[in-house]
Design a protein around this motif. Structure first.
Motif, PDB file in Angstrom:
ATOM      1  N   PHE A 154       0.770  -1.392   0.035  1.00  0.00           N
ATOM      2  CA  PHE A 154       0.151  -0.199  -0.171  1.00  0.00           C
ATOM      3  C   PHE A 154       0.834   1.272   0.144  1.00  0.00           C
ATOM      4  CE2 PHE A 154      -2.091   3.267   2.225  1.00  0.00           C
ATOM      5  CZ  PHE A 154      -3.541   3.442   1.569  1.00  0.00           C
ATOM      6  N   VAL A 155       1.909   1.335   0.850  1.00  0.00           N
ATOM      7  CA  VAL A 155       2.696   2.444   1.012  1.00  0.00           C
ATOM      8  C   VAL A 155       3.524   2.492  -0.214  1.00  0.00           C
ATOM      9  CG1 VAL A 155       4.827   3.291   2.073  1.00  0.00           C
ATOM     10  CG2 VAL A 155       2.824   2.226   3.748  1.00  0.00           C
ATOM     11  N   GLU A 156       4.241   1.447  -0.815  1.00  0.00           N
ATOM     12  CA  GLU A 156       4.691   1.774  -2.121  1.00  0.00           C
ATOM     13  C   GLU A 156       3.942   2.255  -3.421  1.00  0.00           C
ATOM     14  OE1 GLU A 156       6.596  -1.808  -3.334  1.00  0.00           O
ATOM     15  OE2 GLU A 156       7.431  -2.268  -1.472  1.00  0.00           O
ATOM     16  N   ALA A 157       2.624   1.841  -3.358  1.00  0.00           N
ATOM     17  CA  ALA A 157       1.746   2.529  -4.247  1.00  0.00           C
ATOM     18  C   ALA A 157       1.281   3.901  -3.961  1.00  0.00           C
ATOM     19  CB  ALA A 157       0.376   1.455  -4.193  1.00  0.00           C
ATOM     20  N   ALA A 158       1.395   4.372  -2.807  1.00  0.00           N
ATOM     21  CA  ALA A 158       0.876   5.542  -2.324  1.00  0.00           C
ATOM     22  C   ALA A 158       1.932   6.581  -2.514  1.00  0.00           C
ATOM     23  CB  ALA A 158       0.705   5.706  -0.865  1.00  0.00           C
ATOM     24  N   ILE A 159       3.289   6.417  -2.413  1.00  0.00           N
ATOM     25  CA  ILE A 159       4.234   7.389  -2.467  1.00  0.00           C
ATOM     26  C   ILE A 159       4.496   7.914  -3.701  1.00  0.00           C
ATOM     27  CG2 ILE A 159       6.980   7.225  -2.437  1.00  0.00           C
ATOM     28  CD1 ILE A 159       6.809   5.363  -0.258  1.00  0.00           C
ATOM     29  N   PRO A 160       4.344   7.254  -4.950  1.00  0.00           N
ATOM     30  CA  PRO A 160       4.347   8.159  -6.128  1.00  0.00           C
ATOM     31  C   PRO A 160       3.352   9.173  -6.572  1.00  0.00           C
ATOM     32  CG  PRO A 160       4.605   5.809  -6.451  1.00  0.00           C
ATOM     33  CD  PRO A 160       4.127   5.926  -5.297  1.00  0.00           C
ATOM     34  N   PHE A 161       2.199   9.185  -5.570  1.00  0.00           N
ATOM     35  CA  PHE A 161       1.310  10.195  -5.805  1.00  0.00           C
ATOM     36  C   PHE A 161       1.719  11.487  -5.169  1.00  0.00           C
ATOM     37  CE2 PHE A 161      -1.243   6.212  -6.279  1.00  0.00           C
ATOM     38  CZ  PHE A 161      -2.105   6.653  -7.576  1.00  0.00           C
ATOM     39  N   GLN A 162       1.550  12.776  -6.053  1.00  0.00           N
ATOM     40  CA  GLN A 162       1.644  14.098  -5.568  1.00  0.00           C
ATOM     41  C   GLN A 162       0.552  14.314  -4.492  1.00  0.00           C
ATOM     42  OE1 GLN A 162       1.549  16.625  -8.932  1.00  0.00           O
ATOM     43  NE2 GLN A 162       3.364  15.770  -9.662  1.00  0.00           N
ATOM     44  N   SER A 163      -0.581  13.683  -4.245  1.00  0.00           N
ATOM     45  CA  SER A 163      -1.455  14.545  -3.469  1.00  0.00           C
ATOM     46  C   SER A 163      -1.097  14.002  -2.185  1.00  0.00           C
ATOM     47  CB  SER A 163      -2.829  13.645  -3.938  1.00  0.00           C
ATOM     48  OG  SER A 163      -3.264  14.168  -5.126  1.00  0.00           O
ATOM     49  N   LYS A 164      -1.618  14.497  -1.174  1.00  0.00           N
ATOM     50  CA  LYS A 164      -1.499  14.393   0.403  1.00  0.00           C
ATOM     51  C   LYS A 164      -2.642  13.072   0.547  1.00  0.00           C
ATOM     52  CE  LYS A 164      -2.058  16.247   4.948  1.00  0.00           C
ATOM     53  NZ  LYS A 164      -2.731  17.094   6.077  1.00  0.00           N
ATOM     54  N   ILE A 165      -1.934  12.208   1.135  1.00  0.00           N
ATOM     55  CA  ILE A 165      -3.167  11.008   1.187  1.00  0.00           C
ATOM     56  C   ILE A 165      -3.251  10.469   2.844  1.00  0.00           C
ATOM     57  CG2 ILE A 165      -3.827   8.657   0.427  1.00  0.00           C
ATOM     58  CD1 ILE A 165      -1.874   9.340  -2.125  1.00  0.00           C
ATOM     59  N   GLU A 166      -4.295  10.474   3.298  1.00  0.00           N
ATOM     60  CA  GLU A 166      -4.332   9.932   4.681  1.00  0.00           C
ATOM     61  C   GLU A 166      -5.300   8.660   4.618  1.00  0.00           C
ATOM     62  OE1 GLU A 166      -4.137  14.112   7.204  1.00  0.00           O
ATOM     63  OE2 GLU A 166      -5.972  13.730   6.322  1.00  0.00           O
ATOM     64  N   VAL A 167      -4.898   8.091   5.667  1.00  0.00           N
ATOM     65  CA  VAL A 167      -6.144   6.815   6.218  1.00  0.00           C
ATOM     66  C   VAL A 167      -6.737   7.196   7.400  1.00  0.00           C
ATOM     67  CG1 VAL A 167      -6.157   4.307   6.739  1.00  0.00           C
ATOM     68  CG2 VAL A 167      -4.481   5.059   4.934  1.00  0.00           C
ATOM     69  N   VAL A 168      -7.978   7.125   7.565  1.00  0.00           N
ATOM     70  CA  VAL A 168      -8.592   7.538   8.529  1.00  0.00           C
ATOM     71  C   VAL A 168      -9.345   6.215   9.141  1.00  0.00           C
ATOM     72  CG1 VAL A 168     -10.462   8.788   9.885  1.00  0.00           C
ATOM     73  CG2 VAL A 168      -9.104   9.717   7.903  1.00  0.00           C
ATOM     74  N   PHE A 169      -8.918   5.813  10.471  1.00  0.00           N
ATOM     75  CA  PHE A 169      -9.529   4.572  11.115  1.00  0.00           C
ATOM     76  C   PHE A 169      -9.889   5.020  12.535  1.00  0.00           C
ATOM     77  CE2 PHE A 169      -8.618   0.431  13.271  1.00  0.00           C
ATOM     78  CZ  PHE A 169      -9.762  -0.280  12.808  1.00  0.00           C
ATOM     79  N   GLN A 170     -10.861   4.644  13.121  1.00  0.00           N
ATOM     80  CA  GLN A 170     -11.405   4.985  14.422  1.00  0.00           C
ATOM     81  C   GLN A 170     -11.008   6.392  14.890  1.00  0.00           C
ATOM     82  OE1 GLN A 170      -9.548   1.534  16.597  1.00  0.00           O
ATOM     83  NE2 GLN A 170     -11.345   0.077  16.017  1.00  0.00           N
ATOM     84  N   LYS A 189      -8.732   8.233  13.894  1.00  0.00           N
ATOM     85  CA  LYS A 189      -7.188   8.633  13.875  1.00  0.00           C
ATOM     86  C   LYS A 189      -7.121   8.827  12.639  1.00  0.00           C
ATOM     87  CE  LYS A 189      -6.059   5.871  18.044  1.00  0.00           C
ATOM     88  NZ  LYS A 189      -5.862   4.507  18.486  1.00  0.00           N
ATOM     89  N   SER A 190      -6.333   9.722  12.113  1.00  0.00           N
ATOM     90  CA  SER A 190      -5.733   9.856  10.679  1.00  0.00           C
ATOM     91  C   SER A 190      -4.196   9.859  10.656  1.00  0.00           C
ATOM     92  CB  SER A 190      -6.413  11.413  10.420  1.00  0.00           C
ATOM     93  OG  SER A 190      -5.717  11.613   9.099  1.00  0.00           O
ATOM     94  N   VAL A 191      -3.562   9.017   9.643  1.00  0.00           N
ATOM     95  CA  VAL A 191      -2.321   9.140   9.435  1.00  0.00           C
ATOM     96  C   VAL A 191      -2.088   9.140   8.026  1.00  0.00           C
ATOM     97  CG1 VAL A 191      -2.096   7.472  11.746  1.00  0.00           C
ATOM     98  CG2 VAL A 191      -2.180   6.428   9.344  1.00  0.00           C
ATOM     99  N   ASN A 192      -0.844   9.469   7.775  1.00  0.00           N
ATOM    100  CA  ASN A 192      -0.059   9.653   6.438  1.00  0.00           C
ATOM    101  C   ASN A 192      -0.116   8.370   6.018  1.00  0.00           C
ATOM    102  OD1 ASN A 192       1.630  10.047   4.150  1.00  0.00           O
ATOM    103  ND2 ASN A 192       3.066  11.337   5.240  1.00  0.00           N
ATOM    104  N   ALA A 193      -0.827   8.244   4.636  1.00  0.00           N
ATOM    105  CA  ALA A 193      -0.776   6.928   3.915  1.00  0.00           C
ATOM    106  C   ALA A 193       0.613   6.490   3.377  1.00  0.00           C
ATOM    107  CB  ALA A 193      -1.748   6.955   2.767  1.00  0.00           C
ATOM    108  N   LYS A 194       1.676   7.478   3.361  1.00  0.00           N
ATOM    109  CA  LYS A 194       2.679   7.087   2.687  1.00  0.00           C
ATOM    110  C   LYS A 194       3.857   6.696   4.139  1.00  0.00           C
ATOM    111  CE  LYS A 194       1.962  10.349  -0.997  1.00  0.00           C
ATOM    112  NZ  LYS A 194       2.391  11.495  -1.541  1.00  0.00           N
ATOM    113  N   SER A 195       3.512   6.603   5.221  1.00  0.00           N
ATOM    114  CA  SER A 195       4.360   6.188   6.196  1.00  0.00           C
ATOM    115  C   SER A 195       3.833   4.609   6.873  1.00  0.00           C
ATOM    116  CB  SER A 195       3.926   7.152   7.679  1.00  0.00           C
ATOM    117  OG  SER A 195       4.598   6.885   8.835  1.00  0.00           O
ATOM    118  N   MET A 196       4.926   3.841   6.567  1.00  0.00           N
ATOM    119  CA  MET A 196       4.504   2.442   6.998  1.00  0.00           C
ATOM    120  C   MET A 196       4.180   2.094   8.405  1.00  0.00           C
ATOM    121  SD  MET A 196       4.738  -0.863   5.826  1.00  0.00           S
ATOM    122  CE  MET A 196       5.361  -2.398   6.215  1.00  0.00           C
TER     123      MET A 196
END
Length: 84
Positions: free
Chosen positions: A21-37, A39-46
Motif C-alpha cells: 500500500f505504501v509503495e503504491a501511495a508514495i508516487p502520488f503527489q497528493s496528500k493522502i491519509e488513512v482514517v481509522f477509528q 485517527k488520521s495518519v499519512n498513507a505514505k508512512s508504513m
C-alpha cells in the motif's frame, strides 16, 4: 476527496499488505491519509499505518487532496479491497 473502503486482505493492513500500500501511495503527489477509528495518519508512512492495527473486515476512509487525488483514491482503494 474521500472514499470509504473495507479491508479484505486476510492479514488486514499488516506487514506485506501495508508495504504494498505504501509503495503504491508514495508516487502520488497528493496528500493522502488513512482514517481509522477517528485517527488520521499519512498513507505514505508504513509505521503510522501499522500502529492503527487495521484488521480484515475493518472499514477505513481514504482522504486525498492534490492534483492526482482521484487517481490515488481509485488505485489505493483497489489495493485495500483486494483479497490477495
Amino acid at each position: 476527496m474521500e472514499r470509504q473502503v473495507t479491508i479484505n486482505h486476510p492479514e488486514g493492513l499488516h506487514a506485506r499488505p501495508a508495504s504494498d500500500f505504501v509503495e503504491a501511495a508514495i508516487p502520488f503527489q497528493s496528500k493522502i491519509e488513512v482514517v481509522f477509528q477517528n485517527k488520521s495518519v499519512n498513507a505514505k508512512s508504513m509505521l503510522s499505518l501499522l500502529k492503527l492495527g487495521i484488521e480484515q473486515g475493518n472499514s477505513v476512509v481514504l482522504r486525498a487532496e492534490g492534483p492526482d487525488a482521484e487517481q490515488a483514491l481509485e488505485t489505493l482503494g483497489g489495493i485495500l479491497e483486494n483479497t490477495h
